[in-house]
Design a protein around this motif. Structure first.
Motif, PDB file in Angstrom:
ATOM      1  N   UNK A   1       0.841  -1.198   0.000  1.00 36.55           N
ATOM      2  CA  UNK A   1       0.000   0.000   0.000  1.00 36.55           C
ATOM      3  C   UNK A   1       0.874   1.246   0.000  1.00 36.55           C
ATOM      4  N   UNK A   2       1.882   1.201   0.881  1.00 40.38           N
ATOM      5  CA  UNK A   2       2.739   2.367   1.015  1.00 40.38           C
ATOM      6  C   UNK A   2       3.560   2.631  -0.225  1.00 40.38           C
ATOM      7  N   UNK A   3       3.944   1.561  -0.877  1.00 41.87           N
ATOM      8  CA  UNK A   3       4.838   1.702  -2.015  1.00 41.87           C
ATOM      9  C   UNK A   3       4.074   1.872  -3.323  1.00 41.87           C
ATOM     10  N   UNK A   4       2.769   1.943  -3.202  1.00 46.36           N
ATOM     11  CA  UNK A   4       1.952   1.988  -4.401  1.00 46.36           C
ATOM     12  C   UNK A   4       2.092   3.354  -5.037  1.00 46.36           C
ATOM     13  N   UNK A   5       3.251   3.592  -5.628  1.00 47.44           N
ATOM     14  CA  UNK A   5       3.582   4.917  -6.107  1.00 47.44           C
ATOM     15  C   UNK A   5       2.627   5.369  -7.207  1.00 47.44           C
ATOM     16  N   UNK A   6       2.556   4.636  -8.250  1.00 48.35           N
ATOM     17  CA  UNK A   6       1.696   5.055  -9.352  1.00 48.35           C
ATOM     18  C   UNK A   6       1.552   3.937 -10.345  1.00 48.35           C
ATOM     19  N   UNK A   7       1.927   2.775  -9.922  1.00 52.88           N
ATOM     20  CA  UNK A   7       1.921   1.676 -10.883  1.00 52.88           C
ATOM     21  C   UNK A   7       0.628   0.885 -10.830  1.00 52.88           C
TER      22      UNK A   7
ATOM     23  N   UNK B   1       6.336  14.613  -8.970  1.00 55.85           N
ATOM     24  CA  UNK B   1       7.358  14.321  -7.953  1.00 55.85           C
ATOM     25  C   UNK B   1       6.847  14.415  -6.526  1.00 55.85           C
ATOM     26  N   UNK B   2       5.904  15.341  -6.258  1.00 56.90           N
ATOM     27  CA  UNK B   2       5.413  15.510  -4.894  1.00 56.90           C
ATOM     28  C   UNK B   2       4.800  14.224  -4.375  1.00 56.90           C
ATOM     29  N   UNK B   3       3.968  13.623  -5.228  1.00 56.02           N
ATOM     30  CA  UNK B   3       3.285  12.405  -4.828  1.00 56.02           C
ATOM     31  C   UNK B   3       4.285  11.267  -4.603  1.00 56.02           C
ATOM     32  N   UNK B   4       5.269  11.164  -5.495  1.00 60.52           N
ATOM     33  CA  UNK B   4       6.288  10.122  -5.347  1.00 60.52           C
ATOM     34  C   UNK B   4       7.054  10.341  -4.056  1.00 60.52           C
ATOM     35  N   UNK B   5       7.418  11.610  -3.813  1.00 58.90           N
ATOM     36  CA  UNK B   5       8.186  11.944  -2.619  1.00 58.90           C
ATOM     37  C   UNK B   5       7.417  11.515  -1.368  1.00 58.90           C
TER      38      UNK B   5
ATOM     39  N   UNK C   1       7.420   7.768  -1.060  1.00 55.92           N
ATOM     40  CA  UNK C   1       8.747   7.279  -0.672  1.00 55.92           C
ATOM     41  C   UNK C   1       9.027   7.578   0.793  1.00 55.92           C
ATOM     42  N   UNK C   2       8.626   8.796   1.233  1.00 59.40           N
ATOM     43  CA  UNK C   2       8.827   9.156   2.636  1.00 59.40           C
ATOM     44  C   UNK C   2       8.096   8.179   3.540  1.00 59.40           C
ATOM     45  N   UNK C   3       6.837   7.885   3.167  1.00 56.51           N
ATOM     46  CA  UNK C   3       6.035   6.959   3.968  1.00 56.51           C
ATOM     47  C   UNK C   3       6.700   5.591   3.992  1.00 56.51           C
ATOM     48  N   UNK C   4       7.168   5.152   2.814  1.00 56.27           N
ATOM     49  CA  UNK C   4       7.796   3.830   2.734  1.00 56.27           C
ATOM     50  C   UNK C   4       9.068   3.780   3.554  1.00 56.27           C
TER      51      UNK C   4
END
Ligand code: ZN
Length: 276
Positions: free
Chosen positions: A106-112, A145-149, A152-155
């Protein structure tokens, strides 16, 4: 009129700057069914693709491209899979069974996250297999990038938390084995020492293990007695503590040396004899 990318949240447009960044633009398939699949993948409400609609290369995986010719082309049968959807458009379908991994997923569900299998048919199946690989290259990273950041921070916060938990449990385990008493208990459980020997060694049971020095010269008399008694009556147990559990017990040759010098230390000699 410039070509804009039709993907949700993507502001890429065909210009000198995007060309310099290596971004290419691709038309939607002419074939009705496949065009429909791409349209579904976009998840844009009431959006109808036309012959001028473009999508940029950031929504495809590196292996989706044929770069052998002068122009970068998409390989036959591929579809866009990489998007930066807002939360309400996310469709998280956990594919890993354990609870821990599901949370991590869930946490790593960046955008894929991608359209459901039944929406995309065979194309979806293929992407499902390649989902893991897609995270390994940077080419297809979405332009959000904001969403990825944030993801990633959460992960990484979660990784740090798990690391802390792991280190704490190792410390707890060490603490549990901190005194001779718990070691003796373990030796008895493993049938490495008899109950009698355990009783004999009882008086040393309060020794904190971490105070056993690394070099023979620094052992206290009590520590020497404990080592001598255990080695004499339970050599297997002694080796188990020394070699398997890495407890700092003196090398057997030091024990020999001490024994041979016992004569010159009447006190130790007497106590040893009492014990034996
Ligand atoms: Zn785009």
């Amino acid at each position: 009129m410039p070509d804009f990318c039709a993907a949700y949240g993507c502001s890429n447009r065909r210009c000198v700057e995007s060309r310099q960044r290596g971004i290419t633009f691709h038309s939607f398939p002419k074939d009705g069914e496949r065009r429909r699949q791409w349209e579904v993948a976009l998840r844009r409400e009431n959006f109808v693709v036309n012959n001028r609609t473009m999508i940029c290369s950031e929504h495809f995986k590196a292996e989706d491209f044929d770069r052998t010719g002068q122009t970068v082309r998409l390989k036959a049968g591929v579809g866009p899979t990489i998007f930066c959807f807002p939360a309400h458009l996310h469709k998280v379908v956990p594919t890993i069974s354990t609870a821990t991994f599901r949370r991590a997923d869930d946490n790593l569900d960046v955008s894929l996250d991608e359209p459901k299998l039944d929406e995309l048919g065979a194309m979806g199946e293929r992407h499902k297999e390649e989902k893991q690989q897609a995270t390994d290259h940077t080419y297809g990273f979405p332009s959000c990038p904001k969403s990825i950041k944030a993801k990633l921070d959460a992960a990484s916060a979660r990784v740090r938390k798990l690391e802390r938990e792991k280190s704490n449990s190792i410390k707890r385990e060490r603490r549990a084995k901190k005194c001779i008493q718990s070691l003796l208990k373990e030796l008895e459980d493993k049938n490495l020492i008899t109950e009698e020997l355990n009783d004999n060694l009882e008086r040393y049971s309060g020794f904190p293990v971490h105070l056993l020095p690394r070099q023979g010269v620094d052992y206290t008399q009590d520590q020497r007695e404990f080592a001598l008694t255990l080695h004499l009556h339970g050599p297997k147990a002694y080796n188990y503590l020394r070699e398997t559990l890495k407890i700092h017990l003196p090398h057997p040759s030091s024990l020999q040396r001490w024994l041979s010098s016992v004569d010159s230390k009447p006190g130790l000699n007497k106590r040893m004899l009492d014990m034996l």
